[in-house]
Design a protein around this motif. Structure first.
Motif, mmCIF file in Angstrom:
data_model
loop_
_atom_site.group_PDB
_atom_site.id
_atom_site.type_symbol
_atom_site.label_atom_id
_atom_site.label_comp_id
_atom_site.label_asym_id
_atom_site.label_seq_id
_atom_site.Cartn_x
_atom_site.Cartn_y
_atom_site.Cartn_z
ATOM 1 N N UNK A 5 12.106 -0.814 -8.291
ATOM 2 C CA UNK A 5 13.328 -0.063 -8.813
ATOM 3 C C UNK A 5 13.105 0.538 -10.033
ATOM 4 N N UNK A 6 12.874 -0.289 -10.962
ATOM 5 C CA UNK A 6 12.748 0.638 -12.455
ATOM 6 C C UNK A 6 11.366 1.364 -12.551
ATOM 7 N N UNK A 7 10.204 1.325 -11.762
ATOM 8 C CA UNK A 7 9.128 1.999 -11.690
ATOM 9 C C UNK A 7 9.809 3.499 -11.084
ATOM 10 N N UNK A 8 10.447 3.602 -10.154
ATOM 11 C CA UNK A 8 10.934 4.543 -9.363
ATOM 12 C C UNK A 8 12.241 5.261 -10.308
ATOM 13 N N UNK A 9 12.991 4.457 -10.548
ATOM 14 C CA UNK A 9 14.086 5.022 -11.425
ATOM 15 C C UNK A 9 13.813 5.626 -12.765
ATOM 16 N N UNK A 10 12.706 5.183 -13.456
ATOM 17 C CA UNK A 10 12.103 5.677 -14.743
ATOM 18 C C UNK A 10 10.997 6.349 -14.471
ATOM 19 N N UNK A 11 10.215 6.324 -13.864
ATOM 20 C CA UNK A 11 8.724 6.830 -13.815
ATOM 21 C C UNK A 11 9.013 8.311 -13.023
ATOM 22 N N UNK A 12 9.905 8.426 -11.999
ATOM 23 C CA UNK A 12 10.001 9.726 -11.349
ATOM 24 C C UNK A 12 10.061 10.783 -12.120
ATOM 25 N N UNK A 13 10.632 10.842 -13.080
ATOM 26 C CA UNK A 13 10.925 11.960 -13.901
ATOM 27 C C UNK A 13 9.744 12.784 -14.647
ATOM 28 N N UNK A 14 8.859 12.095 -14.707
ATOM 29 C CA UNK A 14 7.548 12.633 -15.390
ATOM 30 C C UNK A 14 6.951 13.610 -14.655
ATOM 31 N N UNK A 15 7.424 13.872 -13.351
ATOM 32 C CA UNK A 15 6.830 14.824 -12.440
ATOM 33 C C UNK A 15 7.394 16.098 -13.091
ATOM 34 N N UNK A 16 8.520 16.002 -13.411
ATOM 35 C CA UNK A 16 9.358 17.253 -13.887
ATOM 36 C C UNK A 16 8.609 17.817 -15.319
ATOM 37 N N UNK A 17 8.295 16.775 -15.830
ATOM 38 C CA UNK A 17 7.644 17.148 -17.250
ATOM 39 C C UNK A 17 6.126 17.666 -17.212
ATOM 40 N N UNK A 18 5.442 17.063 -16.001
ATOM 41 C CA UNK A 18 4.248 17.756 -15.663
ATOM 42 C C UNK A 18 4.309 19.191 -15.503
ATOM 43 N N UNK A 19 5.289 19.301 -14.450
ATOM 44 C CA UNK A 19 5.240 20.843 -13.991
ATOM 45 C C UNK A 19 5.772 21.792 -15.079
ATOM 46 N N UNK A 20 6.495 21.360 -15.970
ATOM 47 C CA UNK A 20 7.068 22.382 -17.050
ATOM 48 C C UNK A 20 5.754 22.396 -17.968
ATOM 49 N N UNK A 21 5.262 21.395 -18.482
ATOM 50 C CA UNK A 21 3.931 21.326 -19.613
ATOM 51 C C UNK A 21 2.879 22.185 -18.892
ATOM 52 N N UNK A 22 2.630 22.320 -17.705
ATOM 53 C CA UNK A 22 1.601 22.892 -17.107
ATOM 54 C C UNK A 22 1.728 24.498 -17.266
ATOM 55 N N UNK A 23 3.041 24.951 -17.359
ATOM 56 C CA UNK A 23 3.268 26.386 -17.494
ATOM 57 C C UNK A 23 3.083 26.637 -18.911
ATOM 58 N N UNK A 24 3.006 25.718 -19.773
ATOM 59 C CA UNK A 24 2.811 25.981 -21.233
ATOM 60 C C UNK A 24 1.423 26.036 -21.586
ATOM 61 N N UNK A 25 0.732 25.248 -21.144
ATOM 62 C CA UNK A 25 -0.601 24.879 -21.614
ATOM 63 C C UNK A 25 -1.263 23.975 -20.394
ATOM 64 N N UNK A 26 -2.362 24.447 -19.907
ATOM 65 C CA UNK A 26 -3.359 23.694 -18.815
ATOM 66 C C UNK A 26 -3.378 22.230 -19.123
ATOM 67 N N UNK A 27 -3.831 21.925 -20.423
ATOM 68 C CA UNK A 27 -4.227 20.614 -20.492
ATOM 69 C C UNK A 27 -2.967 19.820 -21.030
ATOM 70 N N UNK A 28 -1.826 20.392 -21.437
ATOM 71 C CA UNK A 28 -0.854 19.574 -21.662
ATOM 72 C C UNK A 28 -0.405 18.529 -20.795
#
Length: 368
Positions: A319-342
């Protein structure tokens, strides 16, 4: 009773594989579903979100119900609910019904996860690492098949492709409901909280990578979407070695090497991917996949062996993994638009954070 219990082991592992297939089988047919129901692609994320919400809210209650009524029976109920709701998805008259049925499917998935794991632990008390290693392996194998479920949908249509695993899941649920009724203490494993807090960064990194590596490869390596999906599925091939990883945990004396070394190894894989030649990327994807397999098997095993009710430990961590870890996907997609390595730098940092946090947990609890 012993012989019936032993028969539960392969039944639970097969159920786990079907369970994980139904986690992923909508992904390749989602574009067709959106077109048919005339839904804006901007709302596509609601379908997996509804499933995760349903799965999260039932995990901890499931561990209590399993302790009282039998973990195998509650796991069976979960597979039955998951299967029936999935089989009904093709009959949905609207997008709203799809969301509702997928949320109900999540409820069934939440009832299954921790209770099925507790069954395996009860059946293999002297080889918990091996049992949970095979449990994680079954998930990866089912997920690997799910990555390619679009080919099945192309052959028989998306409705039949969704309905068939649902019917199989329901049948497996009925078989599990006929189990012996494996019960444990109803206590809640509070120490599992710190394992969940230590592991969620690495879980979130892997979840983001599994969902978005194909998109990144398509955008920044210029390869086709089909090939990108095939390359990213290398992470799931690591599941074939899950039993070996679990047995390694049972036999190695310095288990710290697995708990801390595995996320460090994954961090090196993440940070290398952006500059790696295309032919090396599947190896790196496999590397972070098997590293996570080794790590999460070790975390699950360590926490469940310290708990009177292993299901509660598994549930709290997940539950903690899903509730807290799920949101890094949004950060990945946003960072991807800023810099490919980010995004890969972020994933590497998350894996290292779990390594450091796990080291603190080990020393605080004075284990290993």
């Amino acid at each position: 009773m012993i012989s019936r219990g032993l028969n539960l082991f392969p039944l639970v592992l097969f159920s786990r594989g079907v369970y994980s297939l139904m986690w992923f089988f909508l992904a390749p047919v989602l574009p067709a579903i959106l077109r048919e129901f005339r839904v804006d692609p901007a709302y596509a994320g609601l379908l997996p979100a509804a499933f995760i919400i349903g799965a999260a809210v039932t995990q901890i209650p499931a561990s209590y119900l399993g302790a009282v009524y039998g973990h195998d029976k509650v796991a069976g109920l979960g597979m039955l609910i998951f299967g029936v709701s999935s089989a009904l998805l093709p009959l949905s008259p609207s997008w709203e019904w799809l969301l509702l049925l997928r949320a109900v499917g999540g409820v069934g998935a939440g009832l299954f996860f921790s209770t099925a794991g507790a069954v395996l632990i009860a059946l293999r008390p002297r080889a918990v690492g091996s049992a949970l290693g095979w449990y994680n392996a079954s998930f990866n194998i089912g997920a690997f098949v799910g990555y390619y479920w679009g080919f099945v949908a192309s052959a028989i249509g998306w409705r039949a492709a969704i309905a068939l695993p649902g019917l199989l899941s329901a049948a497996l649920g009925v078989l599990l409901l006929r189990g012996v009724g494996i019960k444990t203490s109803t206590s809640i494993s509070r120490s599992a909280l710190i394992y969940g807090l230590a592991s969620f960064p690495f879980w979130g990194a892997v979840y983001a990578a599994n969902n978005l590596t194909a998109t990144w490869l398509h955008l920044f390596k210029g390869i086709s979407e089909d090939l990108a999906g095939a390359l990213s599925s290398a992470a799931m091939i690591s599941g074939f070695f899950g039993g070996f990883v679990g047995r390694l945990y049972d036999r190695v004396k310095r288990k710290t090497y697995l708990l801390i070394g595995a996320p460090i190894l994954a961090a090196l894989g993440y940070i290398t991917i952006p500059s790696a030649p295309l032919e090396v990327i599947p190896i790196l994807v496999f590397l972070y996949g098997i590293s996570f397999n080794a790590y999460i098997t070790s975390v699950y095993t360590t926490a469940s062996k310290r708990a009177e009710n292993p299901a509660s430990a598994l549930a709290i961590i997940n539950v903690l993994n899903m509730a807290l870890g799920l949101h890094f996907s949004y950060a990945f997609s946003w960072l991807m638009t800023q810099w490919a390595k980010a995004p890969w730098l972020m994933l590497s940092a998350l894996a290292l954070l779990s390594a450091f946090s796990t080291y603190i947990v080990i020393n605080r609890l004075k284990i290993y």
